[in-house]
Design a protein around this motif. Structure first.
Motif, PDB file in Angstrom:
ATOM      1  N   ARG A  40       0.844  -1.195   0.000  1.00  5.70           N
ATOM      2  CA  ARG A  40       0.000   0.000   0.000  1.00  5.70           C
ATOM      3  C   ARG A  40       0.880   1.246   0.000  1.00  5.70           C
ATOM      4  NH1 ARG A  40      -5.130  -1.717   1.466  1.00  5.70           N
ATOM      5  NH2 ARG A  40      -5.216  -3.674   2.635  1.00  5.70           N
ATOM      6  N   THR A  42       1.875   4.528   1.599  1.00 10.21           N
ATOM      7  CA  THR A  42       1.793   5.146   2.920  1.00 10.21           C
ATOM      8  C   THR A  42       2.829   6.265   2.959  1.00 10.21           C
ATOM      9  OG1 THR A  42       3.492   3.894   4.133  1.00 10.21           O
ATOM     10  CG2 THR A  42       1.354   2.812   3.810  1.00 10.21           C
ATOM     11  N   LEU A 269       0.015   2.486  17.884  1.00 10.22           N
ATOM     12  CA  LEU A 269      -1.129   2.055  17.083  1.00 10.22           C
ATOM     13  C   LEU A 269      -2.326   2.944  17.349  1.00 10.22           C
ATOM     14  CD1 LEU A 269       0.476  -0.712  18.237  1.00 10.22           C
ATOM     15  CD2 LEU A 269      -1.131  -1.771  16.651  1.00 10.22           C
ATOM     16  N   SER A 270      -3.070   3.236  16.264  1.00 12.77           N
ATOM     17  CA  SER A 270      -4.299   4.022  16.363  1.00 12.77           C
ATOM     18  C   SER A 270      -5.378   3.337  15.538  1.00 12.77           C
ATOM     19  CB  SER A 270      -4.089   5.451  15.848  1.00 12.77           C
ATOM     20  OG  SER A 270      -3.085   6.124  16.586  1.00 12.77           O
ATOM     21  N   ARG A 272      -8.962   3.875  13.883  1.00 18.73           N
ATOM     22  CA  ARG A 272      -9.863   4.961  13.469  1.00 18.73           C
ATOM     23  C   ARG A 272     -11.121   4.383  12.845  1.00 18.73           C
ATOM     24  NH1 ARG A 272      -6.957   9.884  13.111  1.00 18.73           N
ATOM     25  NH2 ARG A 272      -4.697   9.596  13.376  1.00 18.73           N
ATOM     26  N   THR A 281      -6.235   3.468  21.121  1.00 23.00           N
ATOM     27  CA  THR A 281      -4.798   3.555  20.847  1.00 23.00           C
ATOM     28  C   THR A 281      -4.068   2.482  21.648  1.00 23.00           C
ATOM     29  OG1 THR A 281      -4.448   5.178  22.617  1.00 23.00           O
ATOM     30  CG2 THR A 281      -4.897   6.036  20.394  1.00 23.00           C
ATOM     31  N   SER A 311      -9.779   1.412  10.438  1.00 21.93           N
ATOM     32  CA  SER A 311      -8.412   1.478   9.925  1.00 21.93           C
ATOM     33  C   SER A 311      -7.447   1.418  11.094  1.00 21.93           C
ATOM     34  CB  SER A 311      -8.187   2.765   9.121  1.00 21.93           C
ATOM     35  OG  SER A 311      -9.014   2.803   7.975  1.00 21.93           O
ATOM     36  N   GLU A 313      -3.857   1.977  12.101  1.00 24.46           N
ATOM     37  CA  GLU A 313      -2.598   2.573  11.691  1.00 24.46           C
ATOM     38  C   GLU A 313      -1.494   2.150  12.657  1.00 24.46           C
ATOM     39  OE1 GLU A 313      -1.816   6.923  10.303  1.00 24.46           O
ATOM     40  OE2 GLU A 313      -1.142   6.798  12.398  1.00 24.46           O
ATOM     41  N   LYS A 315       2.472   2.630  13.469  1.00 24.01           N
ATOM     42  CA  LYS A 315       3.619   3.513  13.224  1.00 24.01           C
ATOM     43  C   LYS A 315       4.821   2.981  13.989  1.00 24.01           C
ATOM     44  CE  LYS A 315       5.125   8.362  13.550  1.00 24.01           C
ATOM     45  NZ  LYS A 315       4.726   9.735  13.934  1.00 24.01           N
ATOM     46  N   ILE A 328       5.132   3.341   8.354  1.00 28.69           N
ATOM     47  CA  ILE A 328       3.711   3.462   8.689  1.00 28.69           C
ATOM     48  C   ILE A 328       2.931   2.538   7.770  1.00 28.69           C
ATOM     49  CG2 ILE A 328       1.705   5.003   8.778  1.00 28.69           C
ATOM     50  CD1 ILE A 328       3.638   7.318   9.240  1.00 28.69           C
ATOM     51  N   TYR A 329       2.048   1.757   8.355  1.00 28.38           N
ATOM     52  CA  TYR A 329       1.188   0.872   7.560  1.00 28.38           C
ATOM     53  C   TYR A 329      -0.217   0.910   8.147  1.00 28.38           C
ATOM     54  CZ  TYR A 329      -0.310  -3.025   4.683  1.00 28.38           C
ATOM     55  OH  TYR A 329      -0.967  -3.800   3.757  1.00 28.38           O
ATOM     56  N   THR A 330      -1.222   1.002   7.271  1.00 31.52           N
ATOM     57  CA  THR A 330      -2.614   1.046   7.700  1.00 31.52           C
ATOM     58  C   THR A 330      -3.335  -0.193   7.204  1.00 31.52           C
ATOM     59  OG1 THR A 330      -2.630   3.469   7.673  1.00 31.52           O
ATOM     60  CG2 THR A 330      -4.766   2.349   7.638  1.00 31.52           C
TER      61      THR A 330
END
Length: 365
Positions: A40, A42, A269-270, A272, A281, A311, A313, A315, A328-330
């Motif tokens: 992806r 990013t 990590l987040s 969303r 988080t 999603s 995320e 980091k 960073i990967y989502t």
């Protein structure tokens, strides 16, 4: 080459050298290690699509082995003999009106030359360049600039290779990707098949064989899914595993993250929702996120808002060679539970009715 599609047989007359090349059951490719996150775009990763027209050549030599004997991968494919344009992804059987190619069994060769961005080629050990094939049917050997980088057996799964050491340090030189592909089916392939040699010399030419199949569809072959180049930092997120448990009021999203390239890193990590609001988080390579009043993932027709996905995320920050690297990967995440009883298939505790089976992945319905 003659075809007998109605009887489940493809037949070919070849020299004895083909017997070893066609029976690929013993030529096992090593199983990939580690993760294989879908490539992806990013903030830390770039992606370059390689779809379009590739040079193509089927090896019509009596033994189907001229490409290996003459080392076609050592020079541009067009210099080894006649080539045609072949779209990728596609099935080579279905492109031309040449019956000898439509019913071809054995090795075919693909090649693509591509210029890479200069920022990918700086030999500073901070960027990793990866070549990824979505799928190729059935057995593949891949070279980059004449150097073998990967072998893969199986026509339905992706495979990839880190080609950083081959392409970096040579800016301005095209990256030449060569693929040898064999579509022979054996008792060890999916779908299975078998090669039968006809030894009656009064009825068949020397080393005449047929490809026996036991299924009711055509054995299409070729590079069947997209080919891409993508980058990551030299220290990168290799794999993310997510499992979920939920009720109507609370959900737990368990995660495990694998990092390759260093043991000195931090992870944040987040999670969303679809509006971009952070609902949970976390940090560290494993843990769980608590989501209150979650929007559950439902199949079509089971909910007014089916297929809801969050999603996640991830980091990563790491020190390597005196520099701070960030990746960073989502990952799209659906929150749901699946249970099977003796009589029901339950999604989020409710019975699911299967509306269809055996639908082709490209069917518009």
């Amino acid at each position: 080459m003659a075809a007998g599609a109605s009887s489940g047989v493809l037949s070919v007359a070849v020299s004895g050298g083909c017997r070893l090349l066609l029976l690929l059951a013993l030529a096992r490719a090593a199983a990939p290690r580690g993760g294989m996150l879908y490539p992806r775009e990013t903030p830390s990763r770039e992606r370059k699509e390689l779809g379009g027209l590739w040079s193509f050549r089927a090896d019509f030599s009596p033994g189907r082995d001229a490409g290996f004997v003459q080392s076609w991968y050592r020079q541009p494919l067009r210099q080894t003999g006649p080539v045609i344009d072949m779209p990728v992804p596609a099935s080579f059987n279905d492109i031309t009106q040449d019956p000898s190619l439509e019913n071809y069994i054995g090795w075919v060769w693909y090649e693509k030359e591509v210029l890479l961005p200069l920022r990918w080629l700086q030999d500073d050990l901070s960027t990793r360049v990866v070549l990824r094939f979505g799928s190729a049917h059935y057995y593949s050997i891949v070279w980059v600039n004449g150097v073998q980088v990967v072998k893969h057996e199986g026509g339905h799964l992706p495979f990839e290779a880190d080609i950083s050491s081959i392409v970096q340090g040579s800016p301005g030189i095209p990256c030449r990707i060569t693929v040898a592909l064999n579509n022979t089916l054996t008792p060890h392939t999916l779908p299975p098949g078998s090669i039968q040699y006809m030894d009656d010399k009064t009825r068949y030419p020397k080393n005449y064989f047929v490809q026996n199949i036991r299924f009711d569809f055509f054995n299409y072959a070729g590079i069947h899914r997209p080919v891409v180049l993508y980058t990551t930092p030299s220290v990168y997120i290799d794999d993310i595993t997510v499992t979920t448990t939920s009720s109507e009021s609370v959900a737990m999203v368990k995660y495990q993250v694998s990092v390759v390239g260093s043991t000195l890193y931090s992870l944040a990590l987040s999670l969303r929702d679809q509006e971009g609001k952070v609902v949970a988080t976390g940090d560290g390579p494993s843990g769980q996120l608590k989501v209150l009043n979650p929007n559950l993932w439902w199949p079509y027709l089971m909910h007014e808002n089916p297929g809801y996905r969050y999603s996640l995320e991830v980091k990563m920050e790491a020190q390597a060679n005196g520099a701070l690297l960030e990746d960073i990967y989502t990952l799209p995440v659906g929150i749901r539970t699946v249970h099977v009883t003796s009589s029901q298939f339950l999604i989020n505790g409710k019975p699911f009715y299967f509306h269809g089976v055996n639908k082709h992945e490209d069917a518009d319905v």
